[in-house]
Design an enzyme around this catalytic site. Structure first.
Site, PDB file in Angstrom:
ATOM      1  N   GLU A  25      14.265  63.517  25.956  1.00  0.00           N
ATOM      2  CA  GLU A  25      14.130  62.053  26.060  1.00  0.00           C
ATOM      3  C   GLU A  25      12.675  61.677  25.766  1.00  0.00           C
ATOM      4  O   GLU A  25      11.788  62.534  25.820  1.00  0.00           O
ATOM      5  CB  GLU A  25      14.512  61.578  27.471  1.00  0.00           C
ATOM      6  CG  GLU A  25      13.667  62.203  28.576  1.00  0.00           C
ATOM      7  CD  GLU A  25      13.605  61.360  29.838  1.00  0.00           C
ATOM      8  OE1 GLU A  25      13.335  60.148  29.724  1.00  0.00           O
ATOM      9  OE2 GLU A  25      13.794  61.918  30.924  1.00  0.00           O
ATOM     10  N   LYS A 159      14.299  61.828  42.110  1.00  0.00           N
ATOM     11  CA  LYS A 159      13.184  61.532  43.010  1.00  0.00           C
ATOM     12  C   LYS A 159      13.668  61.252  44.430  1.00  0.00           C
ATOM     13  O   LYS A 159      14.747  60.723  44.641  1.00  0.00           O
ATOM     14  CB  LYS A 159      12.368  60.361  42.477  1.00  0.00           C
ATOM     15  CG  LYS A 159      11.440  60.819  41.343  1.00  0.00           C
ATOM     16  CD  LYS A 159      10.644  59.678  40.796  1.00  0.00           C
ATOM     17  CE  LYS A 159      11.529  58.622  40.225  1.00  0.00           C
ATOM     18  NZ  LYS A 159      11.409  58.438  38.790  1.00  0.00           N
TER      19      LYS A 159
HETATM   20  N1  PSU Z   1      12.708  60.115  36.711  1.00  0.00           N
HETATM   21  C1  PSU Z   1      11.371  60.361  36.645  1.00  0.00           C
HETATM   22  N2  PSU Z   1      10.627  59.803  35.656  1.00  0.00           N
HETATM   23  C2  PSU Z   1      11.201  59.014  34.690  1.00  0.00           C
HETATM   24  C3  PSU Z   1      12.618  58.772  34.745  1.00  0.00           C
HETATM   25  C4  PSU Z   1      13.316  59.339  35.774  1.00  0.00           C
HETATM   26  O1  PSU Z   1      10.847  61.054  37.502  1.00  0.00           O
HETATM   27  O2  PSU Z   1      10.493  58.538  33.794  1.00  0.00           O
HETATM   28  C5  PSU Z   1      13.266  57.945  33.685  1.00  0.00           C
HETATM   29  C6  PSU Z   1      14.274  58.774  32.887  1.00  0.00           C
HETATM   30  O3  PSU Z   1      14.156  58.422  31.522  1.00  0.00           O
HETATM   31  C7  PSU Z   1      15.618  58.321  33.457  1.00  0.00           C
HETATM   32  C8  PSU Z   1      15.344  56.871  33.791  1.00  0.00           C
HETATM   33  O4  PSU Z   1      16.670  58.463  32.533  1.00  0.00           O
HETATM   34  O5  PSU Z   1      14.018  56.884  34.301  1.00  0.00           O
HETATM   35  C9  PSU Z   1      16.329  56.309  34.788  1.00  0.00           C
HETATM   36  O6  PSU Z   1      16.106  54.939  34.897  1.00  0.00           O
HETATM   37  P1  PSU Z   1      17.148  53.984  35.694  1.00  0.00           P
HETATM   38  O7  PSU Z   1      17.055  54.372  37.127  1.00  0.00           O
HETATM   39  O8  PSU Z   1      16.632  52.607  35.410  1.00  0.00           O
HETATM   40  O9  PSU Z   1      18.505  54.244  35.107  1.00  0.00           O
END
Ligand code: PSU
Ligand code: MN
Length: 315
Positions: A25, A159
């Protein structure tokens, strides 16, 4: 093949020759993911880990309105710069509106990988079910996308300020096999344990390959390999939780905002966590991304020679 996605010539050749390829990604490497210059360091360490294990990286991004699979070095300055976050749902808008740089999340990347016939993906951490989701409805689209596309996702869990028990429960509901990599708990990104037990654990890449092949032969979608941050860089869980509480208080977001996980909440909390920990959370992030890449490469090597086509039932 798929004209809505432009694959690099290297990715096309490797895929057609059934050589190991690992999708990446771009959000984690953009300014949305890690602070500069650590984002660039993460990209270089991840690429080196893949190369060392004999796998080709297929970095995904939207560049000048085109979905790319296999972004090469000359674009790395842009990849590590300011970006708009692109989940799977946003890919169609980002292309129609010609976004200059859309950084792909997990949901966008597994979709691109699935469409391009790439069967392994390395990330840092996946999105999940947010705390308070029963009221806010905030469940990351990563989870449904993982369930849908036949790709192995290698992640250091999610996280600690997400609801990790519900995250694992949701993957279970969506019939995603979640395997602990040499562990029996879902890892919590910066820290190795979460207290959330996993039903399965694996020791070797060959085992993951066997599970994935069987899942795909049964018409299944994604498989998750939950890989704890390396011991040397891991943060003690109690210490991390103290810093998280402090960071949430210091950043001044109301509990409802934190629960909703609005676009500015996570970067602000992560920045404060880095300050409170004297940079240790960032070092843990780099180490886990590199480690996930090397595990993903080994899985891609073990799977090489097979395709992600869903086999039809025999007889
Ligand atoms: N977890 C991290 N750092 C990040 C992300 C997740 O520790 O940058 C990013 C990843 O690209 C993941 C996205 O797919 O955040 C998820 O976002 P949301 O919760 O808005 O779906
Ligand atoms: Mn969300």
């Amino acid at each position: 093949m798929n004209r809505s996605i432009v694959c690099s010539p290297d990715v096309v050749r490797a895929r057609d020759d059934k050589r190991p390829v690992v999708a990446l990604e771009s959000t984690i490497f953009s300014e949305l993911g890690l602070p500069s210059p650590h984002n660039r360091e993460a990209l270089e360490r991840v690429q080196a880990a893949l190369a060392a294990a004999g796998a080709l990286p297929a970095l995904t991004a939207v560049v000048d309105g085109t979905i790319r699979c296999g972004v090469e070095g000359e674009l790395f300055d842009r990849i590590c710069g300011p970006a708009r976050k692109v989940a799977y749902r946003d890919l169609s808008v980002a292309t129609a509106h010609g976004w200059a740089y859309g950084a792909t999340t997990v949901s966008a990347t597994v979709a691109i990988a699935g469409r391009c016939g790439i069967s392994v993906f390395a990330t840092g951490g996946i999105g999940g079910v947010h705390r308070g989701a029963e009221r806010t409805g905030d469940v990351s689209a990563d989870l449904d996308a993982i369930a849908r596309w036949p790709v192995v996702t290698v992640t250091a869990g999610a996280k600690v300020f997400l609801d990790l028990a519900r995250t694992v429960e949701y993957l279970e509901t969506r019939s995603v096999p979640v395997m602990g990599w040499r562990c029996d708990e879902f890892p919590a990104f910066h820290t190795r344990s979460s207290g959330v037990a996993l039903a399965h654990s694996v020791e070797e890449a060959e085992e993951v390959a066997a599970v994935a092949r069987n899942h795909w032969a049964l018409g299944g979608g994604g498989v998750v390999v939950a890989c704890p941050v390396p011991e040397a860089e891991a943060i003690d869980r109690d210490e991390l939780e103290q810093w998280v509480d402090q960071a949430l208080a210091d950043t001044g977001f109301a509990p409802s905002e934190v629960e909703r996980g609005g676009a500015d909440v996570t970067p602000a909390v992560l920045r404060r966590l880095s300050e409170l920990s004297g940079g240790r959370t960032v070092h843990a992030n780099l180490a886990l991304a590199e480690h996930n890449a090397s595990v993903a490469a080994d899985i891609a090597v073990a799977l090489a020679g097979t395709t992600t086509d869903r086999a039809s039932a025999e007889g």
